[in-house]
Write a protein that holds these residues in place. Structure first.
Motif, short mmCIF file in Angstrom:
data_model
loop_
_atom_site.label_atom_id
_atom_site.label_comp_id
_atom_site.label_asym_id
_atom_site.label_seq_id
_atom_site.Cartn_x
_atom_site.Cartn_y
_atom_site.Cartn_z
N THR A 132 0.97 5.92 0.02
CA THR A 132 0.81 6.96 -0.37
C THR A 132 1.81 7.51 -1.60
O THR A 132 1.98 9.09 -2.26
CB THR A 132 0.85 8.20 0.15
N GLY A 133 2.48 6.85 -2.09
CA GLY A 133 2.82 7.27 -3.55
C GLY A 133 4.91 6.54 -3.71
O GLY A 133 5.31 5.56 -4.75
N ALA A 142 6.72 16.56 2.12
CA ALA A 142 6.52 15.83 3.56
C ALA A 142 7.39 16.21 3.50
O ALA A 142 8.43 15.83 4.79
CB ALA A 142 6.02 13.94 3.63
N GLY A 183 11.99 12.94 0.37
CA GLY A 183 11.84 12.44 -1.48
C GLY A 183 11.67 13.74 -2.06
O GLY A 183 12.09 15.36 -1.34
N GLY A 215 5.30 9.39 9.07
CA GLY A 215 3.78 8.73 8.56
C GLY A 215 3.43 7.35 9.06
O GLY A 215 2.79 7.86 10.34
N ASN A 216 3.95 6.48 8.56
CA ASN A 216 4.05 5.41 9.74
C ASN A 216 4.96 4.77 11.32
O ASN A 216 4.90 3.97 11.19
CB ASN A 216 3.63 4.08 8.61
N ILE A 246 -0.87 10.00 6.70
CA ILE A 246 -1.74 8.89 7.28
C ILE A 246 -2.15 8.63 8.88
O ILE A 246 -1.65 9.57 9.33
CB ILE A 246 -0.17 8.04 7.16
N ALA A 273 1.05 -1.09 0.34
CA ALA A 273 -0.13 -0.35 -0.12
C ALA A 273 1.18 1.48 -0.09
O ALA A 273 1.85 0.72 -0.02
CB ALA A 273 -0.76 -0.06 1.29
N1 F0G Z 1 8.70 11.41 4.14
C1 F0G Z 1 8.00 10.85 2.52
C2 F0G Z 1 8.67 11.64 1.57
C3 F0G Z 1 7.40 9.63 2.29
O1 F0G Z 1 6.94 9.39 1.17
C4 F0G Z 1 7.25 8.69 3.82
C5 F0G Z 1 5.93 8.05 3.84
C6 F0G Z 1 7.27 9.63 5.36
C7 F0G Z 1 8.38 10.88 4.91
C8 F0G Z 1 6.93 8.87 6.39
O2 F0G Z 1 8.01 7.59 6.90
O3 F0G Z 1 6.29 6.22 7.09
O4 F0G Z 1 9.16 5.59 7.91
O5 F0G Z 1 7.61 7.35 8.67
N2 F0G Z 1 5.22 7.57 2.33
C9 F0G Z 1 4.92 6.27 2.88
C10 F0G Z 1 4.51 5.40 1.18
C11 F0G Z 1 3.67 5.74 3.16
O6 F0G Z 1 3.14 4.79 0.46
O7 F0G Z 1 5.73 6.18 -0.05
P1 F0G Z 1 7.69 6.73 6.92
#
Ligand code: F0G
Length: 426
Positions: free
Chosen positions: A148-149, A365, A394, A254-255, A320, A146
């Motif tokens: 968010t991208g 993010a 990212g 996020g997670n 999330i 699953a």
């Molecule tokens: N920053 C970015 C750019 C992310 O893509 C994510 C999570 C997070 C922070 C958070 O990191 O989940 O380890 O706390 N992205 C996931 C995804 C959920 O599906 O790409 P985390």
């Protein structure tokens, strides 16, 4: 500070080459590569990878030969379950100086670890190089996540490289364009779910439980093994420049997989004697106000995180409501003396501009880390004598629409030099 270092370094009978899985809740141990499992058979707790021998910095990168990459994630092979993975290669990202921002924020040192410089533009590559290698070892057919991208982009690329089928479930209408484009071109089958990320993860967990796919979300403990190398790199690089370790690492949550992974990196370094407990940076998590269940748990002192059913933020990567790695990440934040803070979408966009004006292009993010640091400075939680590393997770091009909205409008001009000069003089 009191790190949770209770883990026994004694290999149980089920260990394979000094590697095994331990349930963080009940301590049950499992063989790492014989059966597919994501959580504990007995109590459903989260699993963590353990090693009989933990390396010191002196051993990192040792024993490299011309067959394997001696950079990035696999330079830390002594702390990973294999010597090399399905690699592009990943890691070895810059630790940018941002002098104007450092002065603006008002801290002794501020560096930005830009994980957007990984092969598919996010830190997820570090987890996938290990996770997809484990999938090969297990002999699974279809990989799924699953997302968010960013996870979907990384899974598609690394799955493609390993010639494995990939399936990704995305929340419909809530994934940035660059990420969908990547997942699509790298060959993933993309399912858009009429729900948020958390419902996508529920479904993927069901599919995995029914044996339909191998789950490569950060619930998979091997993903976090790759991601913990962010912590190794930050400490090594920072130490090389400042002869000390950073006081604090600020990161978007996020997670909470990355938070858990960094905490594990620090515990392993302390356990192996590479650093002292007093050297461990304060883990500081940042969430968007519209999706801040971890912040709520930290602020209210709760041991469990309440699942938010409704979440919203411009920083779609961290939209999330049910951070599945909270049982690993909450102790990470608390035991290192860190904290968690929520920021508004406006603060995130301002921070994205701040970074971009210093040449560092990140997606929303990622900018949350800088926005969170600025807020904690304003509130006096972060002192002016602190040395801080912010993690940007990212790349700017992941979300071109957000970048376009945060930037300035292009100006139409006639096809003539004099007219262009006249326009510039206006
Ligand atoms: N920053 C970015 C750019 C992310 O893509 C994510 C999570 C997070 C922070 C958070 O990191 O989940 O380890 O706390 N992205 C996931 C995804 C959920 O599906 O790409 P985390």
């Amino acid at each position: 500070m009191s790190l949770d270092l209770a883990a026994s370094a004694e290999a149980p009978a089920c260990a394979d080459d000094g590697v095994w899985l331990t349930c963080i809740a009940c301590g049950e141990t499992f063989a790492p590569f014989t059966d597919v499992r994501y959580t504990c058979d007995d109590c459903d707790g989260l699993l963590e990878v353990r090693y009989a021998d933990l390396p010191t910095f002196a051993e990192f990168g040792a024993g490299a030969d011309s067959d394997g990459p001696d950079r990035g994630v696999w330079r830390y092979r002594e702390a990973l379950p294999f010597d090399v993975g399905v690699t592009l290669p990943e890691g070895d990202t810059p630790l940018h100086r941002v002098d104007r921002l450092e002065a603006d924020v008002g801290v002794d040192a501020l560096r930005v670890k830009h994980e957007g410089m990984n092969p598919t533009g996010s830190f997820k590559d570090r987890g996938m190089t290990v996770g997809v290698r484990v999938a090969e070892e297990l002999g699974v057919g279809r990989l799924a996540c699953a997302s968010t991208g960013n996870t979907s982009a990384a899974l598609a690329a690394y799955g493609g490289r390993a010639d494995l089928q990939t399936l990704v479930l995305l929340p419909s209408g809530k994934v940035a364009a660059g990420k969908i484009a990547q997942a699509s071109l790298h060959g993933a089958r993309i399912l858009e779910v009429d729900g948020n990320f958390d419902s996508c993860l529920d479904i993927v967990q069901d599919l995995a439980a029914r044996g339909e796919a191998y789950l490569l979300n950060s619930l998979n403990p091997f993903r976090l093994e790759g991601q913990k190398t962010i912590g190794f790199e930050i400490l090594e690089e920072f130490h090389a420049d400042y002869d000390t370790y950073p006081d604090r690492i600020v990161l978007p949550v996020g997670n909470a997989g990355n938070t858990a992974a960094l905490y594990k990196a620090f515990r392993e370094l302390v356990q192996s004697g590479a650093i002292d407990e007093a050297d461990v940076p304060k883990l500081t998590g940042v969430q968007a106000e519209g999706a801040a269940p971890m912040v709520e748990a930290i602020e209210e002192g709760n041991d469990e995180v309440r699942r938010w059913e409704e979440v919203e933020t411009r920083a779609t990567a961290i939209r999330i409501g049910n951070p599945v790695n909270a049982p690993k990440a909450l102790p990470g934040i608390r035991n290192t003396g860190g904290t968690a803070v929520a920021v508004s979408d406006e603060e995130i966009t301002d921070a994205q501009r701040d970074l971009a004006h210093e040449g560092v292009g990140v997606e929303p993010a990622s900018a949350a880390s800088i926005a969170g640091l600025k807020k904690l400075r304003r509130e006096g939680v972060v002192d002016d004598d602190e040395q801080v590393v912010c993690l940007t997770t990212g790349h700017l091009l992941k979300d071109p629409d957000a970048a376009y909205e945060a930037g300035s409008e292009p100006e139409p001009v006639p096809n003539d030099t004099d007219d262009v000069l006249a326009h510039l003089a206006e």
